[in-house]
Design an enzyme around this catalytic site. Structure first.
Site, mmCIF file in Angstrom:
data_model
loop_
_atom_site.group_PDB
_atom_site.id
_atom_site.type_symbol
_atom_site.label_atom_id
_atom_site.label_comp_id
_atom_site.label_asym_id
_atom_site.label_seq_id
_atom_site.Cartn_x
_atom_site.Cartn_y
_atom_site.Cartn_z
ATOM 1 C CG ASP A 154 -1.979 0.833 1.087
ATOM 2 O OD1 ASP A 154 -3.456 0.350 0.731
ATOM 3 O OD2 ASP A 154 -1.674 2.664 1.417
ATOM 4 C CB ILE A 155 0.623 4.344 -2.119
ATOM 5 C CG1 ILE A 155 2.322 5.144 -2.596
ATOM 6 C CG2 ILE A 155 -0.130 5.294 -1.836
ATOM 7 C CD1 ILE A 155 1.874 5.756 -4.015
ATOM 8 C CG ASN A 215 -12.494 -0.683 3.813
ATOM 9 O OD1 ASN A 215 -12.886 -0.651 5.285
ATOM 10 N ND2 ASN A 215 -11.625 -0.305 3.652
ATOM 11 C CG HIS A 217 -8.430 -2.772 -2.900
ATOM 12 N ND1 HIS A 217 -9.673 -2.047 -2.797
ATOM 13 C CD2 HIS A 217 -8.615 -2.127 -1.177
ATOM 14 C CE1 HIS A 217 -10.094 -0.606 -2.436
ATOM 15 N NE2 HIS A 217 -9.516 -1.045 -1.874
HETATM 16 P P1 AMP Z 1 -9.636 1.367 0.563
HETATM 17 O O1 AMP Z 1 -10.112 3.544 1.327
HETATM 18 O O2 AMP Z 1 -10.522 1.098 1.083
HETATM 19 O O3 AMP Z 1 -10.099 1.617 -0.661
HETATM 20 O O4 AMP Z 1 -8.487 1.529 0.594
HETATM 21 C C1 AMP Z 1 -7.216 1.719 -1.449
HETATM 22 C C2 AMP Z 1 -6.066 1.585 -0.793
HETATM 23 O O5 AMP Z 1 -5.575 2.081 -1.719
HETATM 24 C C3 AMP Z 1 -5.618 2.672 0.401
HETATM 25 O O6 AMP Z 1 -5.085 2.178 1.348
HETATM 26 C C4 AMP Z 1 -3.884 3.559 -0.165
HETATM 27 O O7 AMP Z 1 -3.194 3.989 0.215
HETATM 28 C C5 AMP Z 1 -3.487 2.512 -1.755
HETATM 29 N N1 AMP Z 1 -3.295 3.002 -2.687
HETATM 30 C C6 AMP Z 1 -4.207 4.106 -3.474
HETATM 31 N N2 AMP Z 1 -3.234 4.708 -4.284
HETATM 32 C C7 AMP Z 1 -2.324 3.171 -4.180
HETATM 33 C C8 AMP Z 1 -0.788 3.368 -5.254
HETATM 34 N N3 AMP Z 1 -0.344 3.980 -6.209
HETATM 35 N N4 AMP Z 1 -0.384 2.556 -5.316
HETATM 36 C C9 AMP Z 1 -0.998 1.467 -3.406
HETATM 37 N N5 AMP Z 1 -1.864 1.578 -3.022
HETATM 38 C C10 AMP Z 1 -2.142 2.710 -3.006
#
Ligand code: AMP
Ligand code: ZN
Length: 114
Positions: A30-31, A87, A100
């Site tokens: 995760d970023i 989520n 995810h």
């Molecule tokens: P959610 O809030 O459950 O939709 O989780 C989305 C997740 O995606 C969050 O934890 C973000 O930090 C992660 N995220 C968003 N953009 C990226 C990216 N480019 N690479 C990796 N993780 C990401």
């Protein structure tokens, strides 16, 4: 889906630190990590949310949980414990509308989640 962030990661047009891949899923760091270990497992097929799963997706969805267990073992957190989170919808905090599974580990995790 051309405008989907996670589809772009699958295509390779956006970089991610991949930690696991098989026929059905891809997993990457995760970023914006919320724990020392924070990995996302995504299906290679674009599925927006849990509400959008069809019966023919059952192998793909099962592969996400199998991948979680393999990744936990690979990352050394299988015995100590980890949390998987999916989520569904804005009200639950979903921000990326490509299904995810979060894997979180490496710190104590409160229950119930916020
Ligand atoms: P959610 O809030 O459950 O939709 O989780 C989305 C997740 O995606 C969050 O934890 C973000 O930090 C992660 N995220 C968003 N953009 C990226 C990216 N480019 N690479 C990796 N993780 C990401
Ligand atoms: Zn997508």
């Amino acid at each position: 889906m051309s405008d989907c962030l996670f589809c772009k990661i699958i295509e390779g047009s956006i970089d991610a630190k991949c930690v696991y891949e098989d026929e059905h899923v891809l997993a990457f760091n995760d970023i914006n990590p919320q724990a020392p270990l924070h990995i996302l497992i995504i299906p290679k097929k674009h599925i927006a949310t849990i509400n959008d799963i069809f019966p023919e997706d059952v192998e793909t969805i099962g592969s996400m949980s199998l991948a979680a267990a393999k990744i936990a073992e690979q990352e050394g957190v299988a015995d100590k414990g980890y949390r998987t989170v999916v989520n569904c919808g804005e009200g639950a905090g979903q921000t990326v509308f490509h299904l995810h599974m979060h894997i979180l580990a490496g710190r104590s995790l409160a229950w119930p989640p916020g």
